[in-house]
Design a protein around this motif. Structure first.
Motif, PDB file in Angstrom:
ATOM      1  N   ALA A 147      33.472  16.885   2.395  1.00 42.74           N
ATOM      2  CA  ALA A 147      33.016  17.836   1.371  1.00 42.74           C
ATOM      3  C   ALA A 147      34.059  18.916   1.125  1.00 42.74           C
ATOM      4  N   GLY A 148      35.260  18.694   1.683  1.00 43.17           N
ATOM      5  CA  GLY A 148      36.363  19.631   1.431  1.00 43.17           C
ATOM      6  C   GLY A 148      37.031  19.309   0.114  1.00 43.17           C
ATOM      7  N   GLY A 149      38.199  19.913  -0.099  1.00 45.45           N
ATOM      8  CA  GLY A 149      38.937  19.676  -1.338  1.00 45.45           C
ATOM      9  C   GLY A 149      39.769  20.888  -1.701  1.00 45.45           C
ATOM     10  N   TYR A 150      40.048  21.025  -2.983  1.00 42.76           N
ATOM     11  CA  TYR A 150      40.898  22.115  -3.445  1.00 42.76           C
ATOM     12  C   TYR A 150      40.217  22.900  -4.555  1.00 42.76           C
ATOM     13  N   ARG A 151      40.627  24.144  -4.673  1.00 48.99           N
ATOM     14  CA  ARG A 151      40.199  24.918  -5.843  1.00 48.99           C
ATOM     15  C   ARG A 151      41.292  25.925  -6.183  1.00 48.99           C
ATOM     16  N   ILE A 152      41.267  26.368  -7.407  1.00 49.51           N
ATOM     17  CA  ILE A 152      42.317  27.266  -7.895  1.00 49.51           C
ATOM     18  C   ILE A 152      42.228  28.614  -7.189  1.00 49.51           C
ATOM     19  N   LEU A 153      43.367  29.094  -6.753  1.00 52.76           N
ATOM     20  CA  LEU A 153      43.401  30.356  -6.014  1.00 52.76           C
ATOM     21  C   LEU A 153      44.104  31.447  -6.821  1.00 52.76           C
ATOM     22  N   ALA A 154      45.224  31.105  -7.424  1.00 53.12           N
ATOM     23  CA  ALA A 154      46.032  32.119  -8.111  1.00 53.12           C
ATOM     24  C   ALA A 154      45.528  32.388  -9.522  1.00 53.12           C
ATOM     25  N   LYS A 155      45.963  33.504 -10.075  1.00 53.89           N
ATOM     26  CA  LYS A 155      45.712  33.800 -11.479  1.00 53.89           C
ATOM     27  C   LYS A 155      46.744  33.017 -12.289  1.00 53.89           C
ATOM     28  N   LEU A 156      46.275  32.006 -12.988  1.00 52.71           N
ATOM     29  CA  LEU A 156      47.218  31.124 -13.669  1.00 52.71           C
ATOM     30  C   LEU A 156      47.945  31.818 -14.818  1.00 52.71           C
ATOM     31  N   ASP A 157      47.380  32.897 -15.310  1.00 52.87           N
ATOM     32  CA  ASP A 157      48.072  33.598 -16.396  1.00 52.87           C
ATOM     33  C   ASP A 157      49.157  34.524 -15.857  1.00 52.87           C
ATOM     34  N   ARG A 158      49.297  34.547 -14.536  1.00 52.70           N
ATOM     35  CA  ARG A 158      50.351  35.365 -13.943  1.00 52.70           C
ATOM     36  C   ARG A 158      51.510  34.505 -13.444  1.00 52.70           C
ATOM     37  N   ILE A 159      51.369  33.182 -13.595  1.00 54.74           N
ATOM     38  CA  ILE A 159      52.433  32.278 -13.146  1.00 54.74           C
ATOM     39  C   ILE A 159      53.119  31.667 -14.363  1.00 54.74           C
ATOM     40  N   SER A 160      54.413  31.902 -14.470  1.00 53.50           N
ATOM     41  CA  SER A 160      55.147  31.321 -15.599  1.00 53.50           C
ATOM     42  C   SER A 160      55.415  29.851 -15.323  1.00 53.50           C
ATOM     43  N   LEU A 161      55.630  29.131 -16.399  1.00 62.18           N
ATOM     44  CA  LEU A 161      55.938  27.718 -16.274  1.00 62.18           C
ATOM     45  C   LEU A 161      57.239  27.537 -15.501  1.00 62.18           C
ATOM     46  N   LYS A 162      58.148  28.458 -15.701  1.00 60.92           N
ATOM     47  CA  LYS A 162      59.411  28.411 -14.960  1.00 60.92           C
ATOM     48  C   LYS A 162      59.155  28.501 -13.455  1.00 60.92           C
TER      49      LYS A 162
END
Ligand code: FES
Ligand code: FES
Lengths: 132, 132
Positions: free
Chosen positions: A63-78
DNA sequence: GATATATACGACATTTTTAATCGTATATAT
DNA sequence: ATATATACGATTAAAAATGTCGTATATATC
């Protein structure tokens, strides 16, 4: 040339999938792999890497897995690309100076200019824009 | 990832070299190859391809060689890249629809957006800027 | 506590792409 | 005639990307 890797592609698919349902929900590698038809082990490694990088969070056990942790609008594609694949340069000699053309090269400066443009472009796009 | 090929690199070196001396002067593949330490045969093929594409002009026989034919400020980097390496897409499925994820893919549209940005960037730079 | 399921991760194998070389033909100045 | 250059398909070699294997660890459930 100028291709992104499957690893990055799989990472984007996974992020977008997680983005599309409640943010606290855990999603397993297997779930995403079967849903989008991508190799499970390879995806798992990529997810693990993203977890190390703090982009997502991993929960072990059944029942484990992954979920989003960071603010994706704060990470550039670069930054995202460089986290997964290392420094972003159209040519190796952009960073290291161990190029074949020791002193003779005549395009180093121009290439750097192009490269800066490219890096700049990816620096201005956020992960949020791509996965929302 | 996101690297340009040696072929393109060699082509740029050659163009920049020819650009740096009188435009009607002929330069042989051998001359450029030895000067910059790049494989002669490979460079020759690249020059031949550029000749076919109308970017440079070839003159056969001894004392022959190549010289710039096209107006480099009229050729975008995008066109140049595509002449040498074919359609420019960060992922194969940008053009062909024979992608693995038949219908399940969730990042097609976002990726196309990134790709358009990149193509746009290279469309706005001219060969002249890089080789002058 | 045993079991099943999930992440973690290094090592290996396969596949694909890129890079380089080979062999041969043709053009042409000397 | 000869030497030097381009032209180009075919092949080989090297490098990079992609995928798999094996094993360890964590933990929810029974
Ligand atoms: S090709 Fe590396 S310095 Fe120019
Ligand atoms: S990965 Fe090809 S369509 Fe999404």
């Amino acid at each position: 040339m100028l291709k992104i890797t499957r690893k990055v592609e799989y990472a984007l698919i996974a992020l977008r999938h997680m983005q599309s349902n409640p943010l606290d929900k855990l999603t397993s590698a297997k779930e995403i792999a079967t849903l989008y038809g991508i190799p499970q082990q390879l995806l798992a490694k990529t997810l693990q890497q993203m977890a190390r990088d703090g982009i997502i969070e991993a929960v072990q056990g059944p029942a484990g897995g992954y979920r989003i942790l960071a603010k994706l609008d704060r990470i550039s594609l670069k930054d995202f690309f460089e986290k997964l694949e290392g420094p972003l340069g159209m040519m190796d000699c952009y960073f290291d100076s161990d190029c074949i053309q020791i002193g003779a090269c005549n395009i180093r400066i121009p290439i750097q200019r192009i490269n800066d443009n490219m890096r700049n472009m990816f620096a201005q796009m956020t992960l949020q824009e791509v996965t929302q």
